[in-house]
Design a protein around this motif. Structure first.
Motif, PDB file in Angstrom:
ATOM      1  N   HIS A 151       0.818  -1.210   0.000  1.00  0.00           N
ATOM      2  CA  HIS A 151       0.000   0.000   0.000  1.00  0.00           C
ATOM      3  C   HIS A 151       0.856   1.266   0.000  1.00  0.00           C
ATOM      4  O   HIS A 151       0.414   2.303  -0.530  1.00  0.00           O
ATOM      5  CB  HIS A 151      -0.951  -0.008   1.198  1.00  0.00           C
ATOM      6  CG  HIS A 151      -2.147  -0.882   0.991  1.00  0.00           C
ATOM      7  ND1 HIS A 151      -3.231  -0.497   0.234  1.00  0.00           N
ATOM      8  CD2 HIS A 151      -2.423  -2.137   1.433  1.00  0.00           C
ATOM      9  CE1 HIS A 151      -4.126  -1.460   0.218  1.00  0.00           C
ATOM     10  NE2 HIS A 151      -3.663  -2.471   0.928  1.00  0.00           N
ATOM     11  N   GLU A 154       1.737   1.719  -3.634  1.00  0.00           N
ATOM     12  CA  GLU A 154       0.562   2.226  -4.351  1.00  0.00           C
ATOM     13  C   GLU A 154       0.314   3.697  -4.024  1.00  0.00           C
ATOM     14  O   GLU A 154      -0.071   4.482  -4.898  1.00  0.00           O
ATOM     15  CB  GLU A 154      -0.663   1.386  -3.998  1.00  0.00           C
ATOM     16  CG  GLU A 154      -0.611  -0.036  -4.549  1.00  0.00           C
ATOM     17  CD  GLU A 154      -1.808  -0.861  -4.129  1.00  0.00           C
ATOM     18  OE1 GLU A 154      -2.603  -0.372  -3.300  1.00  0.00           O
ATOM     19  OE2 GLU A 154      -1.943  -1.999  -4.622  1.00  0.00           O
ATOM     20  N   PHE A 155       0.543   4.074  -2.763  1.00  0.00           N
ATOM     21  CA  PHE A 155       0.344   5.462  -2.356  1.00  0.00           C
ATOM     22  C   PHE A 155       1.360   6.381  -3.036  1.00  0.00           C
ATOM     23  O   PHE A 155       1.015   7.477  -3.477  1.00  0.00           O
ATOM     24  CB  PHE A 155       0.458   5.576  -0.834  1.00  0.00           C
ATOM     25  CG  PHE A 155       0.277   6.968  -0.305  1.00  0.00           C
ATOM     26  CD1 PHE A 155      -0.984   7.534  -0.202  1.00  0.00           C
ATOM     27  CD2 PHE A 155       1.383   7.725   0.085  1.00  0.00           C
ATOM     28  CE1 PHE A 155      -1.152   8.822   0.287  1.00  0.00           C
ATOM     29  CE2 PHE A 155       1.227   9.001   0.569  1.00  0.00           C
ATOM     30  CZ  PHE A 155      -0.049   9.554   0.675  1.00  0.00           C
ATOM     31  N   GLU A 177      -7.896   7.490 -12.169  1.00  0.00           N
ATOM     32  CA  GLU A 177      -7.992   6.035 -12.306  1.00  0.00           C
ATOM     33  C   GLU A 177      -7.699   5.586 -13.743  1.00  0.00           C
ATOM     34  O   GLU A 177      -7.398   4.420 -13.982  1.00  0.00           O
ATOM     35  CB  GLU A 177      -9.375   5.555 -11.862  1.00  0.00           C
ATOM     36  CG  GLU A 177      -9.624   5.764 -10.371  1.00  0.00           C
ATOM     37  CD  GLU A 177     -10.928   5.146  -9.901  1.00  0.00           C
ATOM     38  OE1 GLU A 177     -11.557   4.412 -10.699  1.00  0.00           O
ATOM     39  OE2 GLU A 177     -11.305   5.380  -8.746  1.00  0.00           O
ATOM     40  N   THR A 181      -4.225   3.974 -11.236  1.00  0.00           N
ATOM     41  CA  THR A 181      -3.997   4.164  -9.803  1.00  0.00           C
ATOM     42  C   THR A 181      -5.234   4.794  -9.179  1.00  0.00           C
ATOM     43  O   THR A 181      -6.110   5.293  -9.885  1.00  0.00           O
ATOM     44  CB  THR A 181      -2.776   5.061  -9.541  1.00  0.00           C
ATOM     45  OG1 THR A 181      -2.493   5.095  -8.145  1.00  0.00           O
ATOM     46  CG2 THR A 181      -3.012   6.480 -10.045  1.00  0.00           C
ATOM     47  N   LYS A 182      -5.319   4.744  -7.864  1.00  0.00           N
ATOM     48  CA  LYS A 182      -6.437   5.355  -7.158  1.00  0.00           C
ATOM     49  C   LYS A 182      -5.979   5.761  -5.765  1.00  0.00           C
ATOM     50  O   LYS A 182      -4.938   5.322  -5.273  1.00  0.00           O
ATOM     51  CB  LYS A 182      -7.630   4.406  -7.076  1.00  0.00           C
ATOM     52  CG  LYS A 182      -7.349   3.105  -6.358  1.00  0.00           C
ATOM     53  CD  LYS A 182      -8.580   2.214  -6.360  1.00  0.00           C
ATOM     54  CE  LYS A 182      -8.301   0.894  -5.647  1.00  0.00           C
ATOM     55  NZ  LYS A 182      -9.503   0.008  -5.644  1.00  0.00           N
ATOM     56  N   ASP A 183      -6.790   6.567  -5.133  1.00  0.00           N
ATOM     57  CA  ASP A 183      -6.468   7.079  -3.805  1.00  0.00           C
ATOM     58  C   ASP A 183      -6.655   5.976  -2.756  1.00  0.00           C
ATOM     59  O   ASP A 183      -7.768   5.533  -2.502  1.00  0.00           O
ATOM     60  CB  ASP A 183      -7.373   8.274  -3.495  1.00  0.00           C
ATOM     61  CG  ASP A 183      -6.985   8.971  -2.200  1.00  0.00           C
ATOM     62  OD1 ASP A 183      -6.062   8.473  -1.521  1.00  0.00           O
ATOM     63  OD2 ASP A 183      -7.594  10.004  -1.872  1.00  0.00           O
ATOM     64  N   ASN A 184      -5.565   5.528  -2.149  1.00  0.00           N
ATOM     65  CA  ASN A 184      -5.640   4.507  -1.097  1.00  0.00           C
ATOM     66  C   ASN A 184      -5.256   5.086   0.266  1.00  0.00           C
ATOM     67  O   ASN A 184      -4.791   4.362   1.149  1.00  0.00           O
ATOM     68  CB  ASN A 184      -4.737   3.315  -1.437  1.00  0.00           C
ATOM     69  CG  ASN A 184      -3.259   3.679  -1.413  1.00  0.00           C
ATOM     70  OD1 ASN A 184      -2.889   4.824  -1.679  1.00  0.00           O
ATOM     71  ND2 ASN A 184      -2.407   2.709  -1.084  1.00  0.00           N
ATOM     72  N   LYS A 187      -7.019   3.425   3.348  1.00  0.00           N
ATOM     73  CA  LYS A 187      -6.513   2.089   3.666  1.00  0.00           C
ATOM     74  C   LYS A 187      -5.131   2.181   4.295  1.00  0.00           C
ATOM     75  O   LYS A 187      -4.840   1.487   5.292  1.00  0.00           O
ATOM     76  CB  LYS A 187      -6.459   1.240   2.392  1.00  0.00           C
ATOM     77  CG  LYS A 187      -5.912  -0.165   2.594  1.00  0.00           C
ATOM     78  CD  LYS A 187      -6.782  -0.977   3.549  1.00  0.00           C
ATOM     79  CE  LYS A 187      -6.261  -2.388   3.700  1.00  0.00           C
ATOM     80  NZ  LYS A 187      -7.068  -3.184   4.656  1.00  0.00           N
TER      81      LYS A 187
END
Length: 213
Positions: A151, A154-155, A177, A181-184, A187
């Motif tokens: 994560h 990904e961030f 997106e 990618t997307k806002d994580n 999480k």
């Protein structure tokens, strides 16, 4: 004096005395070495936990918490873009813009003027930059779980892409997106909070028990 008396009163004490002193010396050295080893292990654990809590988990948690509370987005108009060419002219003639913000884990739409959104964009961009700096400057000191490592990667990707396409700006055009990618943030915040509480508990336990318990 009989021979038996000589053995019991003179010879045996002469033999046992140095042996006892030697055994006591060996035991004392063992005890001292063990205490020094325990102290070294204790100080190593304390220093490590203090370092990762002070330099990584606490500042990262607070930055992510601020991002989570202040984050917003401009509603998506289609799969790839936030607004069409026709809507650009409407935006120029109307200074008010609708955005979505997080409010108690729910998305709420509000209307703000572009100057306010520019200010929000500046503040949240600074928060993202400071968050990335914390990660990049301290991650080599931290033992990450597989999930947390995933994560964080990904961030970082999300942060780099959002900077390129001006995420959160009134001038932003593309849906993030679309770039895979997307806002994580939410999480990652939960994972960091879990790790923070775990290491904080370990640190407090070590302080309470001390090095020799």
């Amino acid at each position: 004096m009989e021979i038996s008396d000589i053995w019991t009163t003179i010879i045996i004490p002469l033999l046992i005395g140095p042996l006892f002193i030697y055994l006591k010396s060996v035991y004392d050295n063992y005890t001292q070495n063990k205490r020094e080893h325990n102290l070294l292990v204790y100080n190593t654990k304390i220093d490590y936990l203090s370092k990762i809590l002070t330099n990584f988990y606490w500042p990262l948690y607070l930055k992510l918490l601020c991002i989570h509370q202040l984050n917003y987005n401009i509603p998506i108009k289609n799969e790839y873009e936030y607004k069409s060419d026709e809507e650009d002219s409407e935006l120029e003639s109307n200074d008010n813009i609708t955005i979505n913000i997080n409010n108690k884990n729910k998305s709420t739409s509000i209307i703000l003027d572009s100057d306010t959104i520019h200010l929000m964009e500046k503040n949240i961009n600074q928060l993202f930059k400071e968050t990335i700096d914390i990660i990049e400057n301290n991650i080599y000191n931290v033992r990450l779980s597989k999930s947390l490592n995933k994560h964080i990667v990904e961030f970082i990707k999300f942060c780099k892409i959002r900077q390129i396409i001006h995420e959160g700006s009134v001038e932003k055009k593309y849906n993030i997106e679309y770039f895979g990618t997307k806002d994580n943030t939410s999480k990652l915040l939960k994972l960091i909070e879990f790790e923070l509480n775990k290491y904080k508990e370990q640190y407090n336990t070590l302080l309470e028990t001390g090095p020799f318990n």
